[in-house]
Design a protein around this motif. Structure first.
Motif, short mmCIF file in Angstrom:
data_model
loop_
_atom_site.label_atom_id
_atom_site.label_comp_id
_atom_site.label_asym_id
_atom_site.label_seq_id
_atom_site.Cartn_x
_atom_site.Cartn_y
_atom_site.Cartn_z
N LEU A 79 7.53 -8.25 0.21
CA LEU A 79 8.11 -6.92 -0.53
C LEU A 79 6.85 -6.47 -1.46
CD1 LEU A 79 11.07 -8.70 -2.12
CD2 LEU A 79 11.04 -6.62 -0.67
N ARG A 80 5.78 -7.19 -1.60
CA ARG A 80 4.50 -6.59 -2.42
C ARG A 80 3.87 -5.73 -1.56
NH1 ARG A 80 2.56 -11.94 -5.41
NH2 ARG A 80 3.65 -11.81 -7.13
N HIS A 81 3.74 -6.16 -0.17
CA HIS A 81 3.04 -5.31 0.91
C HIS A 81 3.88 -4.06 1.13
CE1 HIS A 81 1.67 -4.02 4.60
NE2 HIS A 81 0.60 -4.59 4.30
N ASP A 82 5.28 -4.16 1.27
CA ASP A 82 6.04 -3.08 1.40
C ASP A 82 5.98 -2.13 0.26
OD1 ASP A 82 8.24 -1.81 3.06
OD2 ASP A 82 9.54 -2.25 1.60
N GLN A 83 6.02 -2.46 -0.93
CA GLN A 83 5.79 -1.55 -2.05
C GLN A 83 4.55 -0.97 -1.97
OE1 GLN A 83 5.84 -3.54 -5.76
NE2 GLN A 83 5.84 -1.84 -7.03
N ALA A 84 3.49 -1.31 -1.94
CA ALA A 84 2.19 -0.68 -1.69
C ALA A 84 2.15 0.23 -0.80
CB ALA A 84 0.96 -1.73 -1.60
N ALA A 85 2.81 -0.17 0.41
CA ALA A 85 2.93 0.92 1.77
C ALA A 85 3.61 2.06 1.30
CB ALA A 85 3.52 -0.10 2.95
N ARG A 86 4.81 1.72 0.50
CA ARG A 86 5.66 3.06 0.10
C ARG A 86 4.69 3.75 -0.77
NH1 ARG A 86 9.82 -0.73 -0.11
NH2 ARG A 86 9.42 -0.83 -2.62
N GLN A 87 3.88 3.25 -1.70
CA GLN A 87 3.01 4.09 -2.56
C GLN A 87 2.14 4.80 -2.05
OE1 GLN A 87 1.71 0.82 -5.33
NE2 GLN A 87 3.46 1.21 -6.87
N PHE A 92 0.36 9.93 0.36
CA PHE A 92 -0.06 10.87 1.60
C PHE A 92 0.86 11.92 1.69
CE2 PHE A 92 -3.27 7.68 2.18
CZ PHE A 92 -4.31 8.39 2.37
N ARG A 93 2.18 11.83 1.60
CA ARG A 93 3.28 12.77 1.54
C ARG A 93 2.78 13.93 0.58
NH1 ARG A 93 7.07 9.15 2.91
NH2 ARG A 93 7.45 8.50 0.76
N GLU A 94 2.48 13.39 -0.68
CA GLU A 94 1.65 14.55 -1.68
C GLU A 94 0.62 15.10 -1.15
OE1 GLU A 94 0.92 12.57 -5.29
OE2 GLU A 94 3.07 11.76 -5.44
N VAL A 95 -0.30 14.46 -0.55
CA VAL A 95 -1.36 15.32 0.05
C VAL A 95 -0.92 16.14 1.15
CG1 VAL A 95 -3.54 14.60 1.40
CG2 VAL A 95 -3.10 13.28 -0.67
N ALA A 96 -0.12 15.64 2.07
CA ALA A 96 0.38 16.40 3.09
C ALA A 96 0.87 17.72 2.59
CB ALA A 96 1.28 15.88 4.08
N GLU A 97 1.79 17.78 1.48
CA GLU A 97 2.28 19.16 0.95
C GLU A 97 1.10 19.95 0.43
OE1 GLU A 97 5.01 17.58 -2.04
OE2 GLU A 97 6.43 16.84 -0.53
N GLU A 98 -0.07 19.29 -0.03
CA GLU A 98 -1.06 20.35 -0.73
C GLU A 98 -1.72 20.77 0.56
OE1 GLU A 98 -3.70 17.75 -2.82
OE2 GLU A 98 -2.18 17.16 -4.27
N GLU A 99 -1.71 20.14 1.62
CA GLU A 99 -2.55 20.38 2.65
C GLU A 99 -1.72 21.41 3.67
OE1 GLU A 99 -3.50 16.79 5.01
OE2 GLU A 99 -5.10 16.46 3.63
N GLU A 100 -0.45 21.83 3.33
CA GLU A 100 0.30 22.67 4.07
C GLU A 100 -0.31 24.18 4.14
OE1 GLU A 100 4.26 22.66 3.26
OE2 GLU A 100 4.62 20.68 3.90
N GLY A 101 -0.78 24.53 3.21
CA GLY A 101 -1.34 25.73 3.14
C GLY A 101 -2.98 26.00 3.25
#
Length: 173
Positions: A79-87, A92-101
């Motif tokens: 669960l700890r590893h899974d939580q960190a992986a989700r974070q 990286f989702r946030e970074v990807a959104e920034e990178e769209e443009g």
């Protein structure tokens, strides 16, 4: 003072009986933590693998509590590893959104900036990040390699993410 007599050690035949007795109980115990049957099967199988390797040191009187403790600890690590992986994924989702443009050149520049930041991390923090996220090792595996606790591994991961966020936000500005 009464001297404690050690319990008899477990034989291979007894191990087979213990496996049959506890496997499904431990599976449902793990399922109470993690509602993914495949993960639970893997965790319980790992615990029995460890128990098999340590069979000569296990005592009949305490084997049940040992198995439950091991399953609980495996679930917590997962669960700890899974939580960190989700974070990590969220970041990286946030970074990807920034990178769209961004242009391909800007994206390439960002990629090299991330590689550079990772290269400049403190050696142990970089090693932990690389093992967990590039080599897909579990926190406990990395902890065993470095002879530290899995919570220390988590602290290194959080430190690496904080440095990445901070340094990348400076680059964006």
């Amino acid at each position: 003072m009464k001297k404690r007599t050690p319990s008899p050690k477990i034989t291979e035949d007894e191990f087979d009986q213990i496996y049959r007795k506890y496997y499904s109980r431990l599976f449902y115990y793990a399922y109470g933590f993690i509602e993914d049957s495949e993960v639970c099967r893997d965790l319980v199988s790992d615990v029995f693998g460890q128990a098999w390797e340590n069979m000569a040191r296990l005592e009949s009187a305490t084997v049940g509590s040992y198995l439950y403790s091991c399953v609980r600890n495996k679930c917590i690590d997962y669960l700890r590893h899974d939580q960190a992986a989700r974070q990590y994924a969220e970041y990286f989702r946030e970074v990807a959104e920034e990178e769209e443009g961004m242009t391909p050149e800007e994206m390439e520049e960002r990629f090299f900036a991330v590689k550079q930041i990772i290269a400049e991390l403190p050696p142990r923090t970089r090693f932990v990040l690389e093992q967990c996220y590039f080599n897909n090792k579990k926190y406990q595996e990395v902890a065993d390699i470095l002879d530290i606790t899995s919570s220390a591994v988590k602290k290194h991961i959080m430190k690496a993410f904080a440095i990445l966020r901070e340094r990348l936000s400076v680059i964006k500005s």
